[in-house]
Write an enzyme that holds these catalytic residues in place. Sequence first.
Site, PDB file in Angstrom:
ATOM      1  CB  ILE A   1      -0.893   0.022   1.259  1.00 45.79           C
ATOM      2  CG1 ILE A   1      -1.648  -1.290   1.401  1.00 45.79           C
ATOM      3  CG2 ILE A   1      -1.855   1.203   1.222  1.00 45.79           C
ATOM      4  CD1 ILE A   1      -2.151  -1.535   2.798  1.00 45.79           C
ATOM      5  CB  CYS A   2       1.508   3.848  -2.374  1.00 45.04           C
ATOM      6  SG  CYS A   2       2.305   5.437  -2.542  1.00 45.04           S
ATOM      7  CB  ALA A   3      -0.989   4.711   2.833  1.00 42.87           C
TER       8      ALA A   3
END
Lengths: 550, 152
Positions: free
Chosen positions: B91-93
Site C-alpha cells: 500500500i502506498c500510504a
Amino acid sequence: MTDPQWVPTVQDLRVKLCYICREEERYDSASEYLILPPSLPGLTLPSRTEPLAISLDIPSARLPNPTSHLAQDPEDPPRAWTHPCSCTLVAHESCLLEWIKSAQQDSSRAGNALKCPQCGATYELESDNPRILRLLNAVNAGLSAAGKAATVVGFVGLTATFGFTLYVVSTSYGAFAVKEFLGEEMYNVLLTDDPSVWPWHAFIHLPIIPFSLILSRTRLFDTFPIVPLFLTWSSSPPARATSPSSSLWTFNRTGAPYAPPPLSWPPTPIMGMILFPFVRITYRRFFNKLTRFVMGTHADAASRDGGPIRRVIWALNENGPAPLRVRIGANIQPVAGQAVPRAGGAGAQDGQGEPAVPPEGEGNNNLPDDPAAVAERTLHVTTSSLGRFVGGALLVPTISNRMGKLLYHLSQYLPWLRAFLAIRDRPANVPAQVGLFGAPVGNSHSPLRQIGAHLATGINIMFGGTPTWNAQDPVWWRNTVGLGLFVFAKDCVRLLHLYLTKRELESRKVKNRSFAGVDIRELDLINPPPESNASSTTEPQPAPAPDVTA
Amino acid sequence: MAVSTRRLQKELTDIKRDGTPVGIELLSADDFATWYLSVEVLGNTVYEGEKFALKFRFDSQYPISAPAVQFVVDGQYQAPIHPHVYSNGHICASILSTEWSPVLSVVSVCVTIQSMLASCKKKERPPDNDRYVSRAPENPKKTQWDFHDDDV
C-alpha cells in the site's frame, strides 16, 4: 485552585495516558478504587471497601476495573509526564524524546519529528546545544553536501573511465599521490614525470594506490597499509640514471657492504613500514580509551571508531529509487546484532529510567538506546555519503603534503622540530650507491662471504635506509608525521562532536505547556474547578474524591 | 517486556473490550509480531461486497517505528484494485511511512485504509504496478515510497 483564571497542567490530570506507549498513570493507585464510577452513584461504604481489599492481595491487572484496561502498578521510578502541545495529548517525556530522536534520524520523517500528530503544534525542545555543536553540525552538513556532489561527479567519472581509462587515471593518481607524499624532490629521483623511465613495479603499485587508500578507510581492510604502500618506494632504485655507466644499482668500490650510520634519524622507510601497524594499533587503543573516557560509554561504541561506515547504507541519492543504493560491507548484520545486547546492558546500567531495548527481535530498527550510541548514529547517518568517504580517502596524500609543508614552515622557528623532522635543505652531493643484487663484489671473496656481505647490506638498508633515500630531504617523514597529526586532530574533532551531540541528546527536555486554550471540561482533572463541578451533573465526570486530596 | 509488547497488549485489550469499528474485524493476533484484520468497505462503493485482509507486522520498536502493513494476497483474499494498492498487497500510504506517528494504532490504520478505499471512484491499479511488483521487497517498509498524491 478556585481561581477562575486557573489553568491546569499535566500534573492536574487524574488519568495520564501516554499517547506513545499507551501506559497510563492514575493520580493515586489507591484512589482508583475509591472513586466511584459515575454509573454507580449509590454505592455505600462497605461495598466501596470491598474492591479495595481485593486490590491489596490480587494482581491489580485482574481487577474488574471499568475505566482502565490494564490497571497499572505505580511506576517505579515514576516517569516524567509532559504536555508539549495545544491539545489534550500527553506523553511520558522519555517516550516523546525517543520518538523525536528516532524521527529526526530519518530525513524523510524529520519534518514531523517536532509536530504534534493531533493539533500540529510544534514541540519546543530545550537542550544544551552550544554554538560549537551547531557549528560542527553545519560543517558536517556542508561536507555531506560536498560528498554528495563528489558522488555524482565520481560516479559519472568512474563510468566514463572504466576499463583502461580507469587504469590510467588511477595510475596517474598514484603518481600524484607519491609526489604529494614523498615530496617533489624524491619524486623526481624515484619516479619522475616520464613514465618511460618508471620501474616496472610502478605500473602495478601506482594504480593500486587510490583503491588501497579507499579500502584502508573501511574496517574490513583495517590492516591494509596506506603509508607502507608509499614506503615500498624506499627500496626502489632511482629511476633516472645520473651516470650513464653500468648499472646504477651497483657499486664497484671494494667488497665492503654499504654501511650507513647505525642509528639514523629519521627512521628508515622500511623501519617505518614495520613499525606502522604497531603505531596504528597503539593509537587506536589510546583513542578508544579516550573515547570511552569522554563519552562515559562501553568499548563497543568506541571500537567502531574509524570503521562506522561499514554499518551504513550509502545512498547515492538519498531520496532515489532503491536500485541506486549501494550497500557496502558484508558484515553489516552481525555487527548490528552484536551491538544490541551489549548496548542494551549499558542502557540498563546507566539507570536513567529509560527502558533498555531488549536484545530480542531483529532488523535495523532494533538499535541501542544508549545516548552515546545514538549520538554516533545521528552523526553517521549524516556522514554516510559515499562521495565524502571516497573523496576523503583520496585527499590523504594532499593532506599529508599540506601538513608536511605546515610542519616545515613551523620548523623554521622551532629548532627541535627541525631536528625531529630531520629537515635537510638540499640533498647530499653524491648519493652513494648500493650493490644489492648481483654486483661483482670482488674476485677475492668466497661465495659465502659474498652472501654475507649482501645480507649485511640488506640489514643495513632496513635499519639505515638506502643512500638514495638518505641523500634526500625526508619529506616523507614530515608528511607521515603531519598525516598522523591530522588524523589525531580529526579524531579529536569528531570526538568533540560526538560528545556534544551526546550531551545535547541527554540534556533534551520537551517544553511542558499548560492546558491553556483547552476546554477544561474535556480534561479528567484531579481537582476540577467549581464550574466544571456544576457541569458534572450533565457530563459523565467522576466526582472528586474528597478523601484523597491530602 | 518490550515496549511494543506492552503497547500491543493494550491495543488488544481495547479491541476485545470496545470491539472494532464497523467493517473491521480482528482475524488473528496470536502473538505480538503479526496480526491480521479484515476490512470491508460499507455502503455504496466500488468495493461493495468485497472483503480484504490486512497483515500487520510489528518490530520491537513499535510504536516508535511504523508497523509493516499490507493487504493479504492468497487463495482466500485479494488486494483491492485501487490506485494506491499494488497487486502484491503493498500500500502506498504516507501514514505507513513518513507520516507515521505513535498516536496512530492498528485500528486507526485500518480505519484510514477503509476510508481510503471508500473514497475511491474508479477501480484501477497504480500505473507502475508491474514494474514495482517485479522488484518489490518482501516487506513494504523497505520500499522508498514516492507520494505523488496528497489525497491518500
